[in-house]
Design a protein around this motif. Structure first.
Motif, PDB file in Angstrom:
ATOM      1  N   ASN A  17       0.909  -1.232   0.059  1.00 21.84           N
ATOM      2  CA  ASN A  17       0.021   0.081  -0.040  1.00 21.84           C
ATOM      3  C   ASN A  17       0.835   1.230   0.096  1.00 21.84           C
ATOM      4  OD1 ASN A  17       0.913   0.063   2.414  1.00 21.84           O
ATOM      5  ND2 ASN A  17      -0.926   0.180   3.802  1.00 21.84           N
TER       6      ASN A  17
ATOM      7  N   TYR B  23       0.457  -3.726  -6.060  1.00 22.35           N
ATOM      8  CA  TYR B  23       0.373  -2.245  -5.582  1.00 22.35           C
ATOM      9  C   TYR B  23      -0.703  -1.713  -5.931  1.00 22.35           C
ATOM     10  CZ  TYR B  23       5.218  -3.584  -4.344  1.00 22.35           C
ATOM     11  OH  TYR B  23       6.397  -4.058  -3.665  1.00 22.35           O
ATOM     12  N   ASP B  24      -1.442  -1.024  -4.937  1.00 20.42           N
ATOM     13  CA  ASP B  24      -2.652  -0.527  -5.393  1.00 20.42           C
ATOM     14  C   ASP B  24      -2.907   1.252  -5.028  1.00 20.42           C
ATOM     15  OD1 ASP B  24      -2.823  -0.768  -2.645  1.00 20.42           O
ATOM     16  OD2 ASP B  24      -4.559  -2.085  -2.599  1.00 20.42           O
ATOM     17  N   ASN B  25      -1.598   1.781  -4.757  1.00 19.85           N
ATOM     18  CA  ASN B  25      -1.683   3.138  -4.138  1.00 19.85           C
ATOM     19  C   ASN B  25      -0.929   3.939  -5.230  1.00 19.85           C
ATOM     20  OD1 ASN B  25      -2.347   5.179  -2.944  1.00 19.85           O
ATOM     21  ND2 ASN B  25      -1.622   4.643  -0.863  1.00 19.85           N
TER      22      ASN B  25
END
Ligand SMILES: NC(=O)C1=CN([C@@H]2O[C@H](COP(=O)(O)OP(=O)(O)OC[C@H]3O[C@@H](n4cnc5c(N)ncnc54)[C@H](OP(=O)(O)O)[C@@H]3O)[C@@H](O)[C@H]2O)C=CC1
Ligand SMILES: C[C@H]1O[C@H](OP(=O)(O)OP(=O)(O)OC[C@H]2O[C@@H](n3cnc4c(=O)[nH]c(N)nc43)[C@H](O)[C@@H]2O)[C@@H](O)[C@@H](O)C1=O
Length: 313
Positions: free
Chosen positions: A4, A29-31
């Motif tokens: 994150n 990875y989502d940010n």
């Protein structure tokens, strides 16, 4: 690098930034912070400052740059020198001042002297004169390496510099004048086949040798080294094998199925006679390229066929 973590991929719409973004997204990875040039011109210090103040990226992949092939480098020396200095100075300095955990800077194999011994070892940097067609770009890239090293020494900032060899793959620039050789050849042979042209022009003598790395391999290496490598020394990222431009031209002709002839335009520059990376440092760090050249060009040609309407150029 936590899944994150706030990660800024500068240049995410480009060949390299796009591949790094795909790689990070595939790993969860989502940010990701993905501001394009339309909303954030990295040449503008105030805009970069405002972006870092607002978003405070923890990791920065600096894949935004003024980039092009031999003709573009030779034709727009002021743009290649000045814009690249602006972009990298603004981003590296802001990343440090706003407390980024790590920054990964991308240089290029053209930083090495034109006539350096082959394969190119990292320690050959600044040991001789540069290739004139791209010395402006090379000087900017060398300044970027030195800025990372200086910020590490003086401020303890964790900036690393990776030196990719010539790259290619999905999302490349296929402009006939300003692109690199591989996308230019793919487009030239494809269009010549459609038109039924008798010949395709290869710039220069065909004798220079280049090494080509698929951009998905590059993205894999960049993400791995960002996680695991912390050091002042630059690291080459390549395959460790090269091919002559004549052989490359024959290979692309074969892959595209073009039946005509190849002719040389020797009024166009050859550039550096050879650029083959020494990849021992990279291998010692535990990374090796996987995608073979023929397989990579075939995949890129399929991508080109599927995306012709929106290719750049
Ligand atoms: N391609 C290659 O063969 C090699 C590339 N490299 C390095 O990899 C990095 C990326 O190159 P590559 O992906 O090929 O290049 P591309 O031209 O494909 O992508 C560059 C990206 O940078 C962006 N950019 C350029 N100027 C600005 C600006 N002023 N503000 C914001 N964004 C900007 C572009 O945005 P926009 O689309 O809006 O123009 C684009 O998204 C560079 O540092 C290059 O030196 C190193 C070795 C070989
Ligand atoms: C990545 C690297 O990219 C640039 O360096 P380069 O390797 O010389 O770049 P290139 O891909 O444009 O050419 C490679 C060779 O190929 C020949 N060639 C044949 N036919 C075409 C052709 O149709 N287009 C192009 N562009 N080249 C052709 C061309 O004459 C040359 O001999 C740097 O400026 C520098 O910015 C840099 O870092």
């Amino acid at each position: 690098m936590q899944r994150n973590a706030r990660i800024f991929v500068a240049g995410h719409r480009g060949l390299v930034g796009g591949a790094i973004t795909r790689r990070l997204q595939a790993e969860g990875y989502d940010n990701l912070l993905l501001a394009g040039r339309d909303s954030l011109d990295l040449r503008d210090r105030d805009s970069v400052e405002a972006f870092f103040t607002q978003h405070k990226p923890e990791y920065v992949f600096l894949a935004a740059a003024k980039v092009g092939g031999i003709h573009a480098n030779n034709t727009y020396p002021a743009d290649f020198l000045f814009q690249n200095l602006q972009i990298q100075n603004n981003v590296i300095d802001a990343a440090y001042r706003h407390g980024a955990t790590k920054l990964t800077f991308l240089g290029s194999s053209c930083i090495y002297p034109k006539l350096a011994p082959q394969p190119l070892k990292e320690e050959y940097l600044l040991t001789g004169p540069l290739e004139p067609t791209n010395e402006w770009y090379a000087i900017a890239k060398i300044a970027g390496i030195k800025l990372c090293q200086a910020y590490r020494r003086q401020y303890g900032f964790n900036a690393i510099s990776l030196m990719p060899t010539n790259l290619y793959g999905p999302g490349d620039n296929f402009d006939l004048n300003n692109s690199h050789v591989l996308p230019a050849l793919i487009r030239k042979f494809h269009e010549a086949k459609l038109r039924g042209d008798a010949e395709v022009v290869m710039w220069g003598t065909g004798t220079p040798r280049r090494e080509f790395l698929h951009v998905d391999d590059l993205a894999d290496a960049v993400v791995q080294l960002t996680r695991t490598y912390e050091g002042e020394d630059i690291v080459n990222i390549g395959v460790g094998e090269d091919i002559s431009i004549r052989e490359l031209t024959e290979l692309v002709k074969d892959i595209t199925g073009y039946p005509g002839a190849i002719v040389s335009d020797t009024s166009k520059p050859d550039g550096t006679p050879r650029k083959l990376m020494d990849v021992s440092r990279l291998h010692a760090l535990g990374w090796q390229a996987r995608i073979g050249l023929r397989e990579g060009i075939e995949q890129t040609y399929r991508w080109f066929l599927e995306h012709q309407a929106d290719v750049r150029g």
